[in-house]
Design an enzyme around this catalytic site. Sequence first.
Site, mmCIF file in Angstrom:
data_model
loop_
_atom_site.group_PDB
_atom_site.id
_atom_site.type_symbol
_atom_site.label_atom_id
_atom_site.label_comp_id
_atom_site.label_asym_id
_atom_site.label_seq_id
_atom_site.Cartn_x
_atom_site.Cartn_y
_atom_site.Cartn_z
ATOM 1 N N THR A 130 0.814 -1.201 0.000
ATOM 2 C CA THR A 130 0.000 0.000 0.000
ATOM 3 C C THR A 130 0.853 1.260 0.000
ATOM 4 O O THR A 130 1.997 1.238 0.463
ATOM 5 C CB THR A 130 -0.916 0.019 1.245
ATOM 6 O OG1 THR A 130 -1.582 1.280 1.343
ATOM 7 C CG2 THR A 130 -0.099 -0.176 2.517
ATOM 8 N N ASP A 131 0.277 2.369 -0.478
ATOM 9 C CA ASP A 131 0.983 3.647 -0.411
ATOM 10 C C ASP A 131 1.037 4.192 1.015
ATOM 11 O O ASP A 131 1.802 5.119 1.307
ATOM 12 C CB ASP A 131 0.346 4.679 -1.344
ATOM 13 C CG ASP A 131 -1.118 4.959 -1.059
ATOM 14 O OD1 ASP A 131 -1.689 4.345 -0.141
ATOM 15 O OD2 ASP A 131 -1.713 5.801 -1.774
ATOM 16 N N GLU A 132 0.249 3.621 1.924
ATOM 17 C CA GLU A 132 0.210 4.136 3.290
ATOM 18 C C GLU A 132 1.529 3.940 4.035
ATOM 19 O O GLU A 132 1.777 4.601 5.049
ATOM 20 C CB GLU A 132 -0.943 3.503 4.061
ATOM 21 C CG GLU A 132 -2.302 3.858 3.475
ATOM 22 C CD GLU A 132 -3.463 3.440 4.341
ATOM 23 O OE1 GLU A 132 -3.362 3.568 5.573
ATOM 24 O OE2 GLU A 132 -4.471 2.975 3.785
ATOM 25 N N TYR A 155 -1.797 -0.485 11.006
ATOM 26 C CA TYR A 155 -1.929 -1.148 9.706
ATOM 27 C C TYR A 155 -0.747 -0.834 8.799
ATOM 28 O O TYR A 155 -0.090 -1.746 8.281
ATOM 29 C CB TYR A 155 -3.234 -0.736 9.018
ATOM 30 C CG TYR A 155 -3.224 -1.020 7.528
ATOM 31 C CD1 TYR A 155 -3.101 -2.328 7.058
ATOM 32 C CD2 TYR A 155 -3.300 0.016 6.591
ATOM 33 C CE1 TYR A 155 -3.072 -2.599 5.695
ATOM 34 C CE2 TYR A 155 -3.272 -0.252 5.236
ATOM 35 C CZ TYR A 155 -3.159 -1.552 4.796
ATOM 36 O OH TYR A 155 -3.108 -1.820 3.446
ATOM 37 N N LYS A 159 2.296 -3.298 7.301
ATOM 38 C CA LYS A 159 2.582 -3.478 5.876
ATOM 39 C C LYS A 159 4.005 -3.047 5.553
ATOM 40 O O LYS A 159 4.683 -3.679 4.716
ATOM 41 C CB LYS A 159 1.577 -2.700 5.030
ATOM 42 C CG LYS A 159 0.173 -3.282 5.029
ATOM 43 C CD LYS A 159 0.116 -4.690 4.461
ATOM 44 C CE LYS A 159 0.384 -4.724 2.968
ATOM 45 N NZ LYS A 159 0.219 -6.097 2.413
ATOM 46 N N ASN A 184 -5.545 3.979 -2.993
ATOM 47 C CA ASN A 184 -6.826 3.458 -2.512
ATOM 48 C C ASN A 184 -7.629 2.807 -3.635
ATOM 49 O O ASN A 184 -7.905 3.438 -4.648
ATOM 50 C CB ASN A 184 -7.660 4.585 -1.898
ATOM 51 C CG ASN A 184 -7.220 4.932 -0.497
ATOM 52 O OD1 ASN A 184 -6.025 5.021 -0.222
ATOM 53 N ND2 ASN A 184 -8.164 5.145 0.383
#
Length: 347
Positions: A130-132, A155, A159, A184
């Site tokens: 994810t980009d998060e 989270y 990741k 997203n």
Amino acid sequence: MKLLVTGGAGFIGSAVVRQAIAAGHEVVNLDALTYAACLDNVASVADHPGYAFEHADIRDRTALDRVFATHRPDAVMHLAAESHVDRSIDGPGSFIETNVMGTFHLLEAARAYWTAQGKPESFRFHHISTDEVFGSLGPEGQFTESTPYDPRSPYSASKAGSDHLVRAWSETYGLPVVLTNCSNNYGPYHFPEKLIPVVILNALAGKPLPIYGDGSNVRDWLYVEDHAEALLLVVQQGAVGRSYNIGGENERTNLQLVQTLCAILDDRRPRAEGSYADLTTFVTDRPGHDARYAIDPTRIREELGWRPSVTVEEGLARTVDWYLVNEPWWRALQARQGVGERLGVSA
């Protein structure tokens, strides 16, 4: 190509499974069938001769070894993960166990299998992230593959940890890996606890449409079928050891997104009085809410020739239409634990 897809009964994983079968690949779908999984997501391919399902947990090394030995995949596409930020705030332990320890066990099982096969150069371990993991952006700039990691939630930290493990197994053991970090996702089969389905389903029920803070948080929205196409391209053509950022090139604030959804619903299924936008309600922001995510997709565009094909307006219209005609699917999932509740407020 025979693909072992972990988390293939989930939202993104099932899109990958459906597209892979349509493209002529064989697929082994490995899923633990936790609360966010749904085998109805892959019902359209369940009877295909190239599809197999394995009910197993990526934390179970014995089960993983059996699956590898039985099916002998050419590549792993690792999508199994706990993924809801709000749930990670309330219960971070399961995110560490699944996303970090589960990835560790899968890497070790894949390495043992790859080694036993004579370390074929064609094997791939594709880790989907994810980009998060990159943290939060200000008003300008975009995440690139070289952006330093700066996760802000349990989270995203879990990741980030799994990303680092995959890179370490590549450097230390030579396991042929590729990595992707996406923005997203949204689209059909999106689990009903995420923002877009929450807005659609609350609107249809006449309930408030909750928006965190003032709705100014920005996300780059990627239609799930575009993402699945990109993932299948990367696992086949991506350079070993390389990471690719996959973005939708569709930045919107949360408020803009909700307003667009309301306008579509006003057209598709008008209310008796007023607009669905009248239901908009601003609620207390969640802890550590990142201000903005934005992906620079230059690498995947220039090296692999991929870019998204669906605009956010087109994709949201498709998504609304899908939910309107698939009520039995989402009704069943709304009954699952925690769905429809405000989570992530215990910090």
